[in-house]
Design a protein around this motif. Structure first.
Motif, PDB file in Angstrom:
ATOM      1  N   GLU A  30       5.245   8.656  10.971  1.00 46.09           N
ATOM      2  CA  GLU A  30       4.223   7.741  10.461  1.00 46.09           C
ATOM      3  C   GLU A  30       2.857   8.028  11.082  1.00 46.09           C
ATOM      4  O   GLU A  30       1.830   7.936  10.409  1.00 46.09           O
ATOM      5  CB  GLU A  30       4.631   6.288  10.728  1.00 46.09           C
ATOM      6  CG  GLU A  30       5.705   5.798   9.778  1.00 46.09           C
ATOM      7  CD  GLU A  30       5.824   4.288   9.772  1.00 46.09           C
ATOM      8  OE1 GLU A  30       4.831   3.594  10.075  1.00 46.09           O
ATOM      9  OE2 GLU A  30       6.923   3.801   9.466  1.00 46.09           O
ATOM     10  N   ALA A  33       1.501  11.049   9.367  1.00 38.79           N
ATOM     11  CA  ALA A  33       1.126  10.683   8.000  1.00 38.79           C
ATOM     12  C   ALA A  33      -0.158   9.865   7.998  1.00 38.79           C
ATOM     13  O   ALA A  33      -1.031  10.055   7.133  1.00 38.79           O
ATOM     14  CB  ALA A  33       2.255   9.906   7.331  1.00 38.79           C
ATOM     15  N   SER A  34      -0.287   8.954   8.955  1.00 42.88           N
ATOM     16  CA  SER A  34      -1.482   8.115   9.036  1.00 42.88           C
ATOM     17  C   SER A  34      -2.726   8.967   9.235  1.00 42.88           C
ATOM     18  O   SER A  34      -3.764   8.747   8.578  1.00 42.88           O
ATOM     19  CB  SER A  34      -1.332   7.115  10.186  1.00 42.88           C
ATOM     20  OG  SER A  34      -2.451   6.264  10.252  1.00 42.88           O
ATOM     21  N   HIS A  49      -4.274   2.505   2.555  1.00 43.94           N
ATOM     22  CA  HIS A  49      -3.544   3.127   3.658  1.00 43.94           C
ATOM     23  C   HIS A  49      -2.176   2.468   3.823  1.00 43.94           C
ATOM     24  O   HIS A  49      -1.151   3.155   3.987  1.00 43.94           O
ATOM     25  CB  HIS A  49      -4.368   2.981   4.944  1.00 43.94           C
ATOM     26  CG  HIS A  49      -3.788   3.700   6.117  1.00 43.94           C
ATOM     27  ND1 HIS A  49      -2.844   3.122   6.948  1.00 43.94           N
ATOM     28  CD2 HIS A  49      -3.991   4.961   6.606  1.00 43.94           C
ATOM     29  CE1 HIS A  49      -2.503   3.980   7.897  1.00 43.94           C
ATOM     30  NE2 HIS A  49      -3.189   5.095   7.715  1.00 43.94           N
ATOM     31  N   LEU A  53       1.522   4.228   3.363  1.00 45.92           N
ATOM     32  CA  LEU A  53       2.550   4.258   4.409  1.00 45.92           C
ATOM     33  C   LEU A  53       3.870   3.674   3.916  1.00 45.92           C
ATOM     34  O   LEU A  53       4.944   4.110   4.342  1.00 45.92           O
ATOM     35  CB  LEU A  53       2.077   3.511   5.654  1.00 45.92           C
ATOM     36  CG  LEU A  53       1.163   4.285   6.603  1.00 45.92           C
ATOM     37  CD1 LEU A  53       0.886   3.452   7.856  1.00 45.92           C
ATOM     38  CD2 LEU A  53       1.771   5.630   6.999  1.00 45.92           C
ATOM     39  N   VAL A  56       5.547   6.484   2.358  1.00 47.81           N
ATOM     40  CA  VAL A  56       6.082   7.378   3.393  1.00 47.81           C
ATOM     41  C   VAL A  56       7.404   6.842   3.927  1.00 47.81           C
ATOM     42  O   VAL A  56       8.378   7.598   4.084  1.00 47.81           O
ATOM     43  CB  VAL A  56       5.065   7.535   4.551  1.00 47.81           C
ATOM     44  CG1 VAL A  56       5.699   8.263   5.734  1.00 47.81           C
ATOM     45  CG2 VAL A  56       3.827   8.281   4.062  1.00 47.81           C
ATOM     46  N   ARG A  57       7.486   5.548   4.183  1.00 43.33           N
ATOM     47  CA  ARG A  57       8.722   4.950   4.709  1.00 43.33           C
ATOM     48  C   ARG A  57       9.851   5.031   3.688  1.00 43.33           C
ATOM     49  O   ARG A  57      10.990   5.338   4.029  1.00 43.33           O
ATOM     50  CB  ARG A  57       8.474   3.495   5.106  1.00 43.33           C
ATOM     51  CG  ARG A  57       7.468   3.333   6.245  1.00 43.33           C
ATOM     52  CD  ARG A  57       7.286   1.878   6.641  1.00 43.33           C
ATOM     53  NE  ARG A  57       6.184   1.741   7.591  1.00 43.33           N
ATOM     54  CZ  ARG A  57       5.019   1.166   7.320  1.00 43.33           C
ATOM     55  NH1 ARG A  57       4.796   0.657   6.112  1.00 43.33           N
ATOM     56  NH2 ARG A  57       4.073   1.094   8.248  1.00 43.33           N
TER      57      ARG A  57
END
Length: 233
Positions: A30, A33-34, A49, A53, A56-57
Motif C-alpha cells: 500500500e 502504491a500510495s 486516492h 487504494l 489496490v486492496r
C-alpha cells in the motif's frame, strides 16, 4: 490395465505467493502504491486516492500493471508510469531491508523440498522486483522456480503462472499441485488450475471468510503450517 483416476496423486509441486504469504508485507504494498498514485496526481487525503487504494486492496495478488490499468481506466500512459513508480518504491524498500521473510517460511520451503515437492514462488510484481526480493533474502537455493506475470503469462486470478510451473517442472497431473496464498486472487488461480490443495493463508490481504468464499480447500495460520497440513492429508 486402466489407470484409476479417482486416486489423488501425492503432492509434487507447491506454488506459493510472495508478499503476505512467504514475504512480510506490513503495509509495504500500500505504501508503494500510495507513492505511485501521488505521482499521477492522486494525492493522499483526496477521495480519488482513497478510492484507488480500495482497488489496490481488492486486487491484492494481481499483476500490478493490471491493477493500475483498472485505477486509471484505460489511460495506458498513466498506468505504465504508476506501475514503474510502484516497482521502484518497492525495490527501494527491499534495498533498505524493509522486506523480510515471514516466520517459519524458510523452514517450510526446506521441508516441502525434503518431502519431494518442487517449490515455485509466484507474484504480481515485475521480474526486477521479484529478483531483488529473492537476492535480498538469499532464497535462490531454496526454490526451484520463480515466476511473474507477463512473459506471455497472465497474472492472477488466471491459472497461467501455476500451469506454466507445472509444464516447466514436468508435473503430469494438476491434482498433485498445492497452492498457498493470502489473497482471493491467489486462491482463484489455484482453483482455476485444478490444484488439489488450495490453502488460504490468514493474516494477509484478505480474511478467512473471503478466502473460503474464493474456494480455499484449507485455511492455515501461516505458510509454516503447510508441510504439516500436507502430512495430515
Amino acid at each position: 490395465m486402466t489407470h484409476d483416476w479417482t486416486t489423488t496423486p501425492r503432492p509434487r509441486l507447491a506454488c506459493l505467493d510472495m508478499a503476505g504469504t512467504t514475504v512480510g508485507d506490513d503495509g509495504l504494498v500500500e505504501r508503494a502504491a500510495s507513492a505511485a498514485l501521488a505521482g499521477q496526481g492522486l494525492d493522499p487525503g483526496t477521495a480519488g486516492h482513497a478510492a484507488a487504494l480500495d482497488v489496490v486492496r481488492r486486487t491484492m495478488g494481481q499483476s500490478k500493471i493490471t491493477v493500475f490499468r483498472e485505477i486509471f481506466d484505460g489511460r495506458e500512459e498513466a498506468a505504465v508510469a504508476a506501475n514503474a513508480a510502484f516497482e521502484s518504491a518497492f525495490t527501494e524498500f527491499v534495498a533498505v531491508g524493509e522486506v523480510t521473510a515471514l516466520p517459519g517460511t524458510e523452514q517450510a520451503l526446506a521441508e516441502l523440498r525434503e518431502a519431494g515437492l518442487a517449490v515455485v514462488l509466484t507474484t504480481g510484481f515485475a521480474r526486477s522486483t521479484q529478483d531483488a526480493i529473492l537476492d535480498a533474502l538469499g532464497w535462490r537455493d531454496l526454490i526451484d522456480l520463480a515466476l511473474v506475470p507477463g512473459e506471455a503469462l497472465r497474472g492472477r486470478p488466471f491459472p497461467d503462472l501455476i500451469l506454466h510451473a507445472a509444464l516447466r517442472l514436468s508435473i503430469d497431473d494438476v491434482r498433485s499441485i498445492v497452492v498457498a496464498g493470502d489473497s482471493v486472487n491467489d486462491i482463484g488461480s489455484g482453483v482455476r488450475a485444478g490444484a488439489a490443495v488450495v490453502a488460504g493463508v490468514l493474516g494477509g490481504a484478505h480474511d478467512a471468510d473471503a478466502l473460503a468464499a474464493a474456494g480455499a480447500t484449507h485455511l492455515i495460520g501461516s505458510v509454516a503450517e503447510l508441510p504439516g497440513l500436507l502430512r495430515q492429508e
